[in-house]
Design an enzyme around this catalytic site. Structure first.
Site, PDB file in Angstrom:
ATOM      1  N   ASP A 110      60.350 -25.713 -55.196  1.00  0.00           N
ATOM      2  CA  ASP A 110      62.080 -25.520 -55.256  1.00  0.00           C
ATOM      3  C   ASP A 110      62.154 -25.950 -56.902  1.00  0.00           C
ATOM      4  O   ASP A 110      63.412 -25.861 -57.186  1.00  0.00           O
ATOM      5  CB  ASP A 110      63.373 -25.914 -54.405  1.00  0.00           C
ATOM      6  CG  ASP A 110      63.128 -25.995 -53.727  1.00  0.00           C
ATOM      7  OD1 ASP A 110      62.992 -24.033 -53.180  1.00  0.00           O
ATOM      8  OD2 ASP A 110      63.343 -26.292 -52.458  1.00  0.00           O
ATOM      9  N   ASP A 170      63.160 -18.615 -49.629  1.00  0.00           N
ATOM     10  CA  ASP A 170      63.467 -19.195 -50.733  1.00  0.00           C
ATOM     11  C   ASP A 170      63.360 -18.584 -51.556  1.00  0.00           C
ATOM     12  O   ASP A 170      64.090 -19.132 -52.525  1.00  0.00           O
ATOM     13  CB  ASP A 170      64.652 -21.079 -50.513  1.00  0.00           C
ATOM     14  CG  ASP A 170      64.623 -20.737 -48.659  1.00  0.00           C
ATOM     15  OD1 ASP A 170      63.873 -20.595 -48.129  1.00  0.00           O
ATOM     16  OD2 ASP A 170      65.534 -21.582 -48.328  1.00  0.00           O
TER      17      ASP A 170
END
Ligand code: GLY
Length: 394
Positions: A110, A170
């Site tokens: 991320d 994501d």
């Protein structure tokens, strides 16, 4: 494929500037209320009882501290007030650099969520060398998670763990960090890995009806896709609302850099499915398999992400495109609904922006609370609507 059902319900006028300015004013009140606590420290990923707790960037381990810095960048761009800019530059960027230099809480993919709205934005808006240095280190770290033999970036965990050999939807939102790193350094390996990851994701995660899987495992020996499942959705075959929203916005971030028509096509497919599965107030429940009367929690953060994505997508649609009026209407309906029914303005203790977001219902984590990425994408959407020429941080 792109047929929008009940399209007439999306036939509403654009949100007025006065209403957007009112919403911005309400958001700024909450941001100013939160700012003294969240200067060096950052809001927790989700609130408890509508109140974010404070966390350090160096010990959070999560994927979300960049969103608060990003909110402050939007506040700075929208108001010109230097307190927002200086808070990020002086009090927050050093912790992003330290975090990536010392590899604290970064055993995951991320890096885009963490470093784009904070450090890349700082570089783009002010030329911050510290922001650039931290973001380039983060891009290098993200690149280190790329498996070239399978063509994807591994989401979580150790790279030699065969049980962690998987991608998640994501990650489409992490790719702009790699595209940006190639632009800044001239080194194409970042962008090449990002583009291959996008192609692999599209192949395995997009279903024929435009819905999406959350995550796909690969065989560590053959490197072929093995099975696609959910992690935060209601079932392996349903569409987790926030994952679907990442699937609306995510491909556009590759489109910005590659102009690959398949990315716009993916946007159309995921958006159609999303719009066809919204309840009466246009804000989804936490999984698109639920609707009004099922008694399930909402996820307003998914609506905010989809809204920001549709605002990017509509920039690339021809006027003659038959889907454009529905996307335009969906933008107005979503923003109206968020402003009319989801603001924290009547919750005095709330130190975030949007009520009724859900982090992970299956893990009983942050259910029907405020979450920081919902707040971020709501601010981005407000910014995009107030200034259609806004230059994305992504
Ligand atoms: N990117 C993690 C989530 O959406 O929960």
């Amino acid at each position: 494929m792109y047929e929008i059902q009940n399209a007439e319900r999306l036939n509403v006028p654009a949100v007025s500037r006065a209403k957007l300015e009112y919403a911005l004013n309400e958001a700024l009140k909450k941001i100013d209320y939160a700012l003294p606590v969240f200067t060096e420290l950052f809001p927790s990923e989700a609130s408890r009882g509508s109140v974010y707790e404070a966390q350090s960037n160096l010990t959070s381990g999560g994927w979300n501290t960049g969103f608060w810095s990003g909110i402050l960048w939007h506040a700075y761009e929208l108001t010109g007030e230097k307190k927002y800019r200086d808070t990020v530059l002086e009090h927050q960027l050093p912790s992003f650099l330290e975090r990536i230099e010392k590899k604290l809480g970064v055993n995951h993919h991320d890096m885009g969520f963490l470093y784009v709205p904070s450090c890349v934005a700082a570089y783009k808006l002010t030329g911050s060398e510290l922001g650039k240095q931290a973001a380039l280190l983060a891009a290098e770290h993200l690149f280190s998670r790329y498996h070239p033999e399978a063509g994807f970036i591994q989401a979580w965990g150790d790279l030699d763990d065969p049980n962690a050999y998987r991608l998640i939807i994501d990650c489409l939102m992490n790719l702009p960090l790699l595209y940006w790193a190639s632009e800044v350094t001239g080194d194409s390996r970042f962008a090449d890995a990002a583009y291959t990851h996008y192609q692999t994701t599209r192949q395995v995660i997009l279903r024929p009806d435009g819905s999406t899987y959350h995550t796909c495992f690969f065989d560590p020996v053959t490197h072929l896709p093995e099975k696609c499942v959910t992690h935060q959705g209601a079932s392996n075959d349903s569409a987790w609302s926030r994952g679907q929203a990442w699937g609306i916005y995510g491909p556009l971030l590759t489109y910005l850099h590659h102009k690959d028509p398949s990315a716009m096509e993916m946007f159309r497919e995921t958006t159609s499915y999303y719009l066809n599965h919204l309840p009466a107030d246009f804000i989804p429940y936490w999984d698109l398999c639920f609707t009004d009367g099922d008694g399930q929690p909402k996820d307003s953060s998914a609506a905010a992400i989809a809204l920001a994505g549709m605002l990017e997508g509509i920039r690339h649609m021809e006027d003659a495109d038959p889907m454009k009026p529905s996307v335009s209407g969906a933008i107005a309906c979503t923003m109206n609904s968020l402003i009319d029914g989801y603001l924290t303005k009547d919750v005095p203790q709330a130190n975030g922006l949007l009520l009724h977001a859900s982090y992970s219902v299956p893990h009983n984590n942050g259910v029907d609370e405020i979450n920081i990425w919902g707040d971020y994408f709501y601010m981005e959407a407000l910014h995009r609507m107030l200034d259609p020429q806004w230059n994305p941080y992504w």
